[in-house]
Design a protein around this motif. Structure first.
Motif, PDB file in Angstrom:
ATOM      1  N   SER A 105       0.834  -1.202   0.000  1.00 21.67           N
ATOM      2  CA  SER A 105       0.000   0.000   0.000  1.00 21.67           C
ATOM      3  C   SER A 105       0.865   1.246   0.000  1.00 21.67           C
ATOM      4  O   SER A 105       1.817   1.349   0.760  1.00 21.67           O
ATOM      5  N   GLY A 106       0.504   2.203  -0.868  1.00 22.41           N
ATOM      6  CA  GLY A 106       1.214   3.468  -0.925  1.00 22.41           C
ATOM      7  C   GLY A 106       0.491   4.439  -1.830  1.00 22.41           C
ATOM      8  O   GLY A 106      -0.167   4.041  -2.796  1.00 22.41           O
ATOM      9  N   ASP A 107       0.576   5.706  -1.519  1.00 21.76           N
ATOM     10  CA  ASP A 107      -0.048   6.766  -2.305  1.00 21.76           C
ATOM     11  C   ASP A 107      -1.534   6.520  -2.549  1.00 21.76           C
ATOM     12  O   ASP A 107      -2.057   6.790  -3.630  1.00 21.76           O
ATOM     13  N   GLY A 108      -2.226   5.972  -1.562  1.00 23.02           N
ATOM     14  CA  GLY A 108      -3.664   5.764  -1.671  1.00 23.02           C
ATOM     15  C   GLY A 108      -4.082   4.548  -2.473  1.00 23.02           C
ATOM     16  O   GLY A 108      -5.269   4.282  -2.617  1.00 23.02           O
ATOM     17  N   ASP A 109      -3.140   3.806  -3.023  1.00 24.02           N
ATOM     18  CA  ASP A 109      -3.440   2.596  -3.786  1.00 24.02           C
ATOM     19  C   ASP A 109      -2.889   1.379  -3.057  1.00 24.02           C
ATOM     20  O   ASP A 109      -2.001   1.494  -2.219  1.00 24.02           O
ATOM     21  N   SER A 110      -3.418   0.225  -3.424  1.00 26.05           N
ATOM     22  CA  SER A 110      -2.847  -1.010  -2.882  1.00 26.05           C
ATOM     23  C   SER A 110      -2.779  -2.048  -3.987  1.00 26.05           C
ATOM     24  O   SER A 110      -3.529  -2.002  -4.960  1.00 26.05           O
ATOM     25  N   LEU A 111      -1.848  -2.950  -3.822  1.00 25.00           N
ATOM     26  CA  LEU A 111      -1.580  -4.006  -4.787  1.00 25.00           C
ATOM     27  C   LEU A 111      -1.429  -5.300  -4.006  1.00 25.00           C
ATOM     28  O   LEU A 111      -0.764  -5.326  -2.976  1.00 25.00           O
ATOM     29  N   THR A 112      -2.053  -6.358  -4.506  1.00 22.48           N
ATOM     30  CA  THR A 112      -1.982  -7.643  -3.839  1.00 22.48           C
ATOM     31  C   THR A 112      -0.985  -8.542  -4.559  1.00 22.48           C
ATOM     32  O   THR A 112      -0.970  -8.597  -5.790  1.00 22.48           O
ATOM     33  N   ALA A 113      -0.171  -9.227  -3.789  1.00 24.58           N
ATOM     34  CA  ALA A 113       0.820 -10.158  -4.323  1.00 24.58           C
ATOM     35  C   ALA A 113       0.662 -11.489  -3.610  1.00 24.58           C
ATOM     36  O   ALA A 113       0.024 -11.572  -2.559  1.00 24.58           O
ATOM     37  N   THR A 114       1.256 -12.521  -4.195  1.00 20.20           N
ATOM     38  CA  THR A 114       1.197 -13.850  -3.603  1.00 20.20           C
ATOM     39  C   THR A 114       2.603 -14.296  -3.232  1.00 20.20           C
ATOM     40  O   THR A 114       3.522 -14.201  -4.039  1.00 20.20           O
ATOM     41  N   LEU A 115       2.751 -14.787  -2.003  1.00 26.92           N
ATOM     42  CA  LEU A 115       4.023 -15.311  -1.522  1.00 26.92           C
ATOM     43  C   LEU A 115       3.972 -16.826  -1.578  1.00 26.92           C
ATOM     44  O   LEU A 115       3.046 -17.445  -1.075  1.00 26.92           O
ATOM     45  N   ASN A 116       4.969 -17.416  -2.226  1.00 26.86           N
ATOM     46  CA  ASN A 116       5.079 -18.866  -2.302  1.00 26.86           C
ATOM     47  C   ASN A 116       6.532 -19.227  -2.024  1.00 26.86           C
ATOM     48  O   ASN A 116       7.374 -19.169  -2.920  1.00 26.86           O
ATOM     49  N   GLY A 117       6.833 -19.538  -0.781  1.00 18.86           N
ATOM     50  CA  GLY A 117       8.217 -19.827  -0.396  1.00 18.86           C
ATOM     51  C   GLY A 117       9.058 -18.572  -0.491  1.00 18.86           C
ATOM     52  O   GLY A 117       8.800 -17.581   0.172  1.00 18.86           O
ATOM     53  N   SER A 118      10.057 -18.580  -1.354  1.00 16.58           N
ATOM     54  CA  SER A 118      10.933 -17.419  -1.536  1.00 16.58           C
ATOM     55  C   SER A 118      10.590 -16.672  -2.823  1.00 16.58           C
ATOM     56  O   SER A 118      11.433 -15.975  -3.378  1.00 16.58           O
ATOM     57  N   GLU A 119       9.344 -16.789  -3.262  1.00 11.60           N
ATOM     58  CA  GLU A 119       8.914 -16.175  -4.517  1.00 11.60           C
ATOM     59  C   GLU A 119       7.679 -15.310  -4.280  1.00 11.60           C
ATOM     60  O   GLU A 119       6.743 -15.723  -3.589  1.00 11.60           O
ATOM     61  N   ILE A 120       7.689 -14.106  -4.839  1.00 13.85           N
ATOM     62  CA  ILE A 120       6.538 -13.215  -4.778  1.00 13.85           C
ATOM     63  C   ILE A 120       6.053 -12.982  -6.195  1.00 13.85           C
ATOM     64  O   ILE A 120       6.841 -12.655  -7.091  1.00 13.85           O
TER      65      ILE A 120
END
Length: 133
Positions: A105-120
């Protein structure tokens, strides 16, 4: 003798349950697990996936010269460094983890990511960016 055997078995079982409970509780949530420096490894569009090195080479550049990095700091802040591609894409803000979902989250926006072990993995507008620790 049988009484001592069962007493020891019950004591061992209780100790094991305590240890497993402590491990399951974690002790800091998902943030400490996900924190670290990640580098862009590959890019996926549609059915095609290319390593970042191949993408850079196709553009006539070295992947080292156009490195893209994501730093998730243990204090809950992040920096996405894309200066080499487009300085306007570089951003900072706060991040949080809920299971394998990371929210930036930053500057009023947000982005979703997926964590899988050592990978985003970040997916946006049909393009998937895969970062590795």
């Amino acid at each position: 003798m049988k009484k001592n055997f069962w007493t020891k078995m019950i004591s061992l079982a209780l100790a094991l349950v305590c240890v497993l409970s402590l491990v399951a509780c974690g002790g800091g949530g998902g943030n400490s697990d996900a924190a670290g420096n990640y580098s862009l490894d590959s890019v996926k569009t549609g059915d095609s996936t290319m390593s970042w090195k191949d993408v850079a080479a196709a553009a006539g550049m070295s992947a080292d010269d156009v490195a893209i990095g994501l730093e998730l700091k243990s204090d809950g802040t992040f920096k996405l460094n894309m200066d080499a591609m487009d300085p306007t894409l570089t951003g900072e803000g706060k991040w949080s983890a809920d299971g394998n979902t990371i929210t930036l989250s930053g500057d009023g926006d947000s982005l979703t990511a997926t964590l899988n072990g050592s990978e985003i993995t970040i997916e946006q507008d049909g393009v998937t960016l895969i970062f590795k620790k």
